[in-house]
Design an enzyme around this catalytic site. Structure first.
Site, PDB file in Angstrom:
ATOM      1  N   ARG A 263       0.978  -1.315   0.058  1.00  0.00           N
ATOM      2  CA  ARG A 263       0.117  -0.033  -0.076  1.00  0.00           C
ATOM      3  C   ARG A 263       0.819   1.232  -0.145  1.00  0.00           C
ATOM      4  O   ARG A 263       0.538   2.200  -0.534  1.00  0.00           O
ATOM      5  CB  ARG A 263      -1.059  -0.162   1.280  1.00  0.00           C
ATOM      6  CG  ARG A 263      -2.169  -1.053   1.043  1.00  0.00           C
ATOM      7  CD  ARG A 263      -3.130  -0.833   2.268  1.00  0.00           C
ATOM      8  NE  ARG A 263      -3.938  -1.885   2.546  1.00  0.00           N
ATOM      9  CZ  ARG A 263      -3.457  -2.595   3.503  1.00  0.00           C
ATOM     10  NH1 ARG A 263      -2.765  -2.460   4.280  1.00  0.00           N
ATOM     11  NH2 ARG A 263      -4.382  -3.766   3.598  1.00  0.00           N
TER      12      ARG A 263
ATOM     13  N   SER B 187      -1.676 -16.320   5.712  1.00  0.00           N
ATOM     14  CA  SER B 187      -2.961 -15.454   6.230  1.00  0.00           C
ATOM     15  C   SER B 187      -3.749 -16.101   6.880  1.00  0.00           C
ATOM     16  O   SER B 187      -4.972 -16.032   6.404  1.00  0.00           O
ATOM     17  CB  SER B 187      -3.084 -14.315   5.474  1.00  0.00           C
ATOM     18  OG  SER B 187      -3.990 -13.405   6.001  1.00  0.00           O
TER      19      SER B 187
ATOM     20  N   ASN C 218      -4.838 -18.596  12.903  1.00  0.00           N
ATOM     21  CA  ASN C 218      -4.359 -19.460  14.123  1.00  0.00           C
ATOM     22  C   ASN C 218      -5.249 -19.613  15.277  1.00  0.00           C
ATOM     23  O   ASN C 218      -5.626 -20.752  15.771  1.00  0.00           O
ATOM     24  CB  ASN C 218      -3.022 -19.180  14.692  1.00  0.00           C
ATOM     25  CG  ASN C 218      -2.003 -18.716  13.891  1.00  0.00           C
ATOM     26  OD1 ASN C 218      -2.462 -17.518  13.311  1.00  0.00           O
ATOM     27  ND2 ASN C 218      -0.721 -19.071  13.774  1.00  0.00           N
ATOM     28  N   CYS C 219      -5.911 -18.448  15.549  1.00  0.00           N
ATOM     29  CA  CYS C 219      -6.806 -18.174  16.710  1.00  0.00           C
ATOM     30  C   CYS C 219      -7.980 -19.231  16.741  1.00  0.00           C
ATOM     31  O   CYS C 219      -8.763 -19.469  17.631  1.00  0.00           O
ATOM     32  CB  CYS C 219      -7.013 -16.802  16.881  1.00  0.00           C
ATOM     33  SG  CYS C 219      -5.254 -15.871  16.869  1.00  0.00           S
TER      34      CYS C 219
ATOM     35  N   ILE D 274      17.742  -6.147   8.452  1.00  0.00           N
ATOM     36  CA  ILE D 274      16.932  -7.022   8.712  1.00  0.00           C
ATOM     37  C   ILE D 274      15.870  -6.639   9.944  1.00  0.00           C
ATOM     38  O   ILE D 274      16.300  -6.289  10.846  1.00  0.00           O
ATOM     39  CB  ILE D 274      17.650  -8.297   8.993  1.00  0.00           C
ATOM     40  CG1 ILE D 274      18.620  -8.793   7.917  1.00  0.00           C
ATOM     41  CG2 ILE D 274      16.889  -9.524   9.376  1.00  0.00           C
ATOM     42  CD1 ILE D 274      19.535 -10.028   8.073  1.00  0.00           C
ATOM     43  N   TYR D 275      14.623  -7.003   9.712  1.00  0.00           N
ATOM     44  CA  TYR D 275      13.734  -6.419  10.855  1.00  0.00           C
ATOM     45  C   TYR D 275      13.228  -7.869  11.050  1.00  0.00           C
ATOM     46  O   TYR D 275      13.043  -8.735  10.395  1.00  0.00           O
ATOM     47  CB  TYR D 275      12.627  -5.514  10.074  1.00  0.00           C
ATOM     48  CG  TYR D 275      13.136  -4.188   9.818  1.00  0.00           C
ATOM     49  CD1 TYR D 275      12.613  -3.102  10.382  1.00  0.00           C
ATOM     50  CD2 TYR D 275      13.873  -3.789   8.602  1.00  0.00           C
ATOM     51  CE1 TYR D 275      13.003  -1.814  10.060  1.00  0.00           C
ATOM     52  CE2 TYR D 275      14.207  -2.662   8.293  1.00  0.00           C
ATOM     53  CZ  TYR D 275      13.817  -1.720   9.013  1.00  0.00           C
ATOM     54  OH  TYR D 275      14.231  -0.308   8.646  1.00  0.00           O
TER      55      TYR D 275
ATOM     56  N   GLY E 193       6.627 -10.048  15.509  1.00  0.00           N
ATOM     57  CA  GLY E 193       5.839 -11.358  15.994  1.00  0.00           C
ATOM     58  C   GLY E 193       6.233 -12.272  17.144  1.00  0.00           C
ATOM     59  O   GLY E 193       7.226 -11.601  18.019  1.00  0.00           O
TER      60      GLY E 193
ATOM     61  N   LYS F 212     -23.490   3.701  36.745  1.00  0.00           N
ATOM     62  CA  LYS F 212     -22.039   3.820  37.546  1.00  0.00           C
ATOM     63  C   LYS F 212     -21.405   2.504  36.782  1.00  0.00           C
ATOM     64  O   LYS F 212     -21.760   1.533  36.968  1.00  0.00           O
ATOM     65  CB  LYS F 212     -22.168   3.660  38.688  1.00  0.00           C
ATOM     66  CG  LYS F 212     -22.281   5.034  39.385  1.00  0.00           C
ATOM     67  CD  LYS F 212     -22.165   4.633  41.044  1.00  0.00           C
ATOM     68  CE  LYS F 212     -23.412   4.225  41.501  1.00  0.00           C
ATOM     69  NZ  LYS F 212     -23.483   4.299  43.205  1.00  0.00           N
TER      70      LYS F 212
HETATM   71  P1  FAD Z   1       2.680 -16.974  12.954  1.00  0.00           P
HETATM   72  O1  FAD Z   1       1.451 -16.353  12.531  1.00  0.00           O
HETATM   73  O2  FAD Z   1       2.727 -18.382  13.443  1.00  0.00           O
HETATM   74  O3  FAD Z   1       3.572 -17.264  11.366  1.00  0.00           O
HETATM   75  C1  FAD Z   1       4.820 -17.735  11.176  1.00  0.00           C
HETATM   76  C2  FAD Z   1       4.821 -18.357   9.781  1.00  0.00           C
HETATM   77  O4  FAD Z   1       6.211 -18.593   9.511  1.00  0.00           O
HETATM   78  C3  FAD Z   1       4.633 -19.914   9.892  1.00  0.00           C
HETATM   79  O5  FAD Z   1       3.293 -20.194   8.866  1.00  0.00           O
HETATM   80  C4  FAD Z   1       5.637 -20.838   9.764  1.00  0.00           C
HETATM   81  O6  FAD Z   1       5.336 -21.827   8.616  1.00  0.00           O
HETATM   82  C5  FAD Z   1       6.424 -19.475   8.837  1.00  0.00           C
HETATM   83  N1  FAD Z   1       7.973 -20.062   8.793  1.00  0.00           N
HETATM   84  C6  FAD Z   1       8.614 -20.492  10.000  1.00  0.00           C
HETATM   85  N2  FAD Z   1       9.930 -20.577   9.476  1.00  0.00           N
HETATM   86  C7  FAD Z   1      10.136 -20.421   8.199  1.00  0.00           C
HETATM   87  C8  FAD Z   1      10.794 -20.399   7.225  1.00  0.00           C
HETATM   88  N3  FAD Z   1      12.419 -20.434   7.545  1.00  0.00           N
HETATM   89  N4  FAD Z   1      10.669 -20.102   6.071  1.00  0.00           N
HETATM   90  C9  FAD Z   1       9.590 -19.880   5.504  1.00  0.00           C
HETATM   91  N5  FAD Z   1       8.505 -19.841   6.552  1.00  0.00           N
HETATM   92  C10 FAD Z   1       8.851 -20.086   7.688  1.00  0.00           C
HETATM   93  N6  FAD Z   1      -3.354 -14.971  19.643  1.00  0.00           N
HETATM   94  C11 FAD Z   1      -4.088 -14.201  20.197  1.00  0.00           C
HETATM   95  O7  FAD Z   1      -3.947 -12.798  20.312  1.00  0.00           O
HETATM   96  N7  FAD Z   1      -5.344 -14.344  20.518  1.00  0.00           N
HETATM   97  C12 FAD Z   1      -5.666 -15.629  20.479  1.00  0.00           C
HETATM   98  O8  FAD Z   1      -6.866 -15.935  20.775  1.00  0.00           O
HETATM   99  C13 FAD Z   1      -4.726 -16.494  19.933  1.00  0.00           C
HETATM  100  N8  FAD Z   1      -5.132 -17.859  19.736  1.00  0.00           N
HETATM  101  C14 FAD Z   1      -4.037 -18.857  19.122  1.00  0.00           C
HETATM  102  C15 FAD Z   1      -4.605 -20.011  19.174  1.00  0.00           C
HETATM  103  C16 FAD Z   1      -3.523 -21.027  18.421  1.00  0.00           C
HETATM  104  C17 FAD Z   1      -4.029 -22.529  18.469  1.00  0.00           C
HETATM  105  C18 FAD Z   1      -2.333 -20.642  18.307  1.00  0.00           C
HETATM  106  C19 FAD Z   1      -1.605 -21.552  17.598  1.00  0.00           C
HETATM  107  C20 FAD Z   1      -2.054 -19.214  18.207  1.00  0.00           C
HETATM  108  C21 FAD Z   1      -2.925 -18.627  18.902  1.00  0.00           C
HETATM  109  N9  FAD Z   1      -2.621 -16.992  19.098  1.00  0.00           N
HETATM  110  C22 FAD Z   1      -3.644 -16.057  19.711  1.00  0.00           C
HETATM  111  C23 FAD Z   1      -1.095 -16.562  18.694  1.00  0.00           C
HETATM  112  C24 FAD Z   1      -1.025 -15.936  17.578  1.00  0.00           C
HETATM  113  O9  FAD Z   1      -1.409 -16.736  16.625  1.00  0.00           O
HETATM  114  C25 FAD Z   1       0.236 -15.703  17.330  1.00  0.00           C
HETATM  115  O10 FAD Z   1       0.882 -14.657  18.273  1.00  0.00           O
HETATM  116  C26 FAD Z   1       0.699 -15.011  15.893  1.00  0.00           C
HETATM  117  O11 FAD Z   1       0.138 -15.986  14.837  1.00  0.00           O
HETATM  118  C27 FAD Z   1       2.069 -14.693  15.740  1.00  0.00           C
HETATM  119  O12 FAD Z   1       2.426 -14.165  14.456  1.00  0.00           O
HETATM  120  P2  FAD Z   1       3.906 -14.428  13.841  1.00  0.00           P
HETATM  121  O13 FAD Z   1       3.580 -13.830  12.390  1.00  0.00           O
HETATM  122  O14 FAD Z   1       4.711 -14.204  14.737  1.00  0.00           O
HETATM  123  O15 FAD Z   1       3.825 -15.997  13.514  1.00  0.00           O
END
Ligand code: FAD
Length: 551
Positions: free
Chosen positions: A23, A40, A43-44, A279-280, A283, A435
């Site tokens: 964007r 995308s 997970n939640c 590098i940033y 998560g 209240k």
């Molecule tokens: P993710 O969303 O986990 O994405 C990381 C991605 O990186 C993965 O798909 C993985 O395959 C990919 N990856 C890793 N290494 C490599 C590599 N070397 N090369 C290419 N790809 C790679 N949070 C809340 O706030 N509320 C909730 O209700 C909640 N419920 C949850 C329920 C479950 C079952 C789970 C598992 C998590 C939940 N969370 C919740 C936590 C939330 O989903 C995570 O905090 C969030 O997804 C983190 O985002 P992220 O981008 O860091 O990692």
């Protein structure tokens, strides 16, 4: 100048970063590399699809590869794992997980959003357990559903009482299984203080779940059908959900020699930049600052991951943006109740040596003359001198998320605890009371800070309680059981309606600890006694708080 930006990990943080980047910058090359099949996804929502509450599996996929590609013109490569980052050569090695081919890809900037991995220690028998699952992504979810459909487990053991464990426990009960929850700590959901978590324990056991606390797994036997606990107890398991926590997925960060914290998370500055300026990282794989304590911490939550993705994209595009920290604000459904928290807990404040006071109230979620109201048990922690709000915890079936969000906002904006009485809340009987519970917190804080009321929280009360403590129960006769067993032992009973006429029964040379059921009438009694010259202290949250503290 057009850049080549590589995003590693395509779910919560990674997909947000990609969309924001596009964007802001129509012309740079954006490559999103994801080792799984999906980008995308929600997970939640995974536990709720397992439980059948979210019926449509496709609804968990927030954005498909095709949609994201066409909408944002992003080069998305799924089933592709980045196995190494070479910061000197400014390239990465990518492995195509379908063909097993590897290739190099150059970059100008990288955003790492690889998330976290379930912690899975080397417990004897864990690898042989055929019925043991962790839950992180859609394939994990599919495996669990397939196992349930084919093996028809009746006896499920959930190991770990954090968010994922609690949500899985509920969903397995929903599927009709007999569920046991095993937690090594003395309580589930460590962000809550013990007396609040006792309420959660009650919710769990009321639903027929067997709750085992203070015990962990020492061995899995018979391919997981038998679990030997540290205490020596043995439990039978048709299905095991192993959810004892997550750790940062830092394998790539190590290949790039990025600075890590002692817990293995990537160190970032408030621009989400790592120790390498190109590098940033965002998560679950990073540590960020806690907004109240300034401690470095992992906040494995979806909200922070999304916000950090936007911040990284802004900074890459030259729009300065900083991450101000996290309050780890969270909410979860536990059967018919909601539990939420923000900021620091009492036990955390104690560990840090902070001076604090607390407020416990149990007001109704909305006006009690409108059907469907229910109590919200609310605990708020604050500094009695500066009035800074440190944290809050709430439990109830309605209105918990709203109050926790307001308090999170108050902490963020440095609203003083007594200022909570000044906030205008939207009110009509189905939604709140004139209240609002948050206004009530402000009133109670003002009374305490100005010395109008002296109160003690149940934790402190239990600490000072001995046979000399003079305790006064001011609940009405009809509130007490015929056996008088719903009282604090040895308390004197004078109903509030009779108090003014029976003052001569009370000691003038001793502190009188007053309580009612929820704390409000105790405050009134305390005011009556004080104005008649007694040294009275109200027990916050009344018998309800005491009951849970005592357990
Ligand atoms: P993710 O969303 O986990 O994405 C990381 C991605 O990186 C993965 O798909 C993985 O395959 C990919 N990856 C890793 N290494 C490599 C590599 N070397 N090369 C290419 N790809 C790679 N949070 C809340 O706030 N509320 C909730 O209700 C909640 N419920 C949850 C329920 C479950 C079952 C789970 C598992 C998590 C939940 N969370 C919740 C936590 C939330 O989903 C995570 O905090 C969030 O997804 C983190 O985002 P992220 O981008 O860091 O990692």
């Amino acid at each position: 100048m057009n850049k080549k930006i590589l995003i590693i990990g395509g779910v919560a943080g990674g997909a947000t970063t990609a969309a924001r980047l596009r964007r802001l910058d129509e012309f740079s090359e954006i490559i999103l590399v994801e080792k799984g099949e999906f980008i995308s996804f929600a997970n939640c929502g995974l536990p709720y699809h397992i439980g059948g509450i979210i019926e449509d599996r496709d609804s968990l996929i927030v954005e498909s590869v095709d949609n994201m590609t066409s909408k944002f013109n992003i080069d998305i490569r799924v089933f592709s794992e980045v196995t190494e980052i070479d910061p000197e050569a400014k390239n990465v090695t990518v492995k195509n997980l379908i063909t097993n081919e590897t290739y190099k890809e150059t970059y100008d900037k990288i955003v790492i959003s690889t998330g976290s991995l379930p912690v899975k220690p080397r417990i004897p028998g864990i690898e042989e357990a055929k019925n043991l699952f962790t839950l992180r992504n859609i394939p994990d979810m599919d495996n669990i559903i397939e196992f349930i459909n084919t093996e028809k487990p009746r006896n499920a053991i959930v190991i770990g009482g954090g968010f994922i464990g609690i949500e899985m426990m509920e969903n397995l009960v929903h599927l009709g299984m007999s569920v046991t929850l095993i937690e090594m700590a003395p309580q589930v959901m460590g962000m809550f203080d013990s007396e609040m978590s006792e309420m959660i324990h009650q919710i769990i056991t009321d639903q027929g779940v067997q709750l085992i606390l203070n015990d962990g797994v020492s061995e899995f036997k018979q391919q997981g059908n038998e679990i030997v606990l540290k205490s020596g107890a043995v439990v039978k398991a048709d299905l095991i959900i192993f959810a004892i926590g997550v750790r940062p997925d830092n394998a790539l960060a190590k290949t790039a020699n990025l600075d890590l914290t002692d817990k293995g998370a990537i160190k970032v500055d408030n621009h989400m930049k790592t120790s390498n300026p190109d590098i940033y990282a965002i998560g679950d794989v990073v540590e960020v600052m806690h907004s109240v304590s300034n401690e470095s911490m992992m906040a494995a939550l979806a909200g922070p991951a999304n916000r950090q993705g936007r911040i990284a994209a802004n900074n890459i595009c030259g729009i300065e943006d900083i991450y101000t920290g996290t309050l780890a604000t969270s909410v979860a459904k536990v059967f018919n109740q909601v539990v939420g928290s923000t900021g620091l807990s009492e036990k955390h404040l104690k560990r840090l040596g902070y001076e604090f006071d607390s407020i416990y109230i149990h007001p109704n979620s909305h006006a009690s003359y409108y059907p469907g109201y229910s109590p919200v048990s609310l605990k708020v922690l604050y500094n009695p001198n500066t009035e800074e709000i440190y944290g809050a915890q709430a439990i109830g079936s309605d209105g918990v998320d709203k109050r926790i969000d307001v308090l999170s906002m108050a902490i963020y904006s440095k609203t003083k605890v007594t200022d909570l009485k000044n906030i205008d809340f939207a009110y009509a009987p189905p939604f709140s009371s004139a209240k609002d519970p948050i206004n009530m917190v402000g009133y109670v804080a003002e009374n305490k800070i100005k010395g109008i009321s002296t109160s003690i929280n149940v934790k402190q009360f239990v600490e000072i309680l001995d046979e000399r403590t003079y305790i006064l129960d001011i609940r009405e006769h009809k509130e007490l059981t015929p056996l008088f067993d719903n009282r604090i032992k040895e308390s004197k009973h004078i109903p509030l309606s009779e108090l003014r006429n029976r003052l001569n029964e009370l000691p003038r040379n001793q502190k009188i600890y007053v309580y009612c059921q929820l704390g409000t009438r105790g405050y009134l009694a305390e005011r009556i006694l004080k104005q008649h010259g007694f040294d009275a202290v109200n027990i916050e949250g009344g018998y309800k708080s005491f009951l849970y503290q005592k357990k």
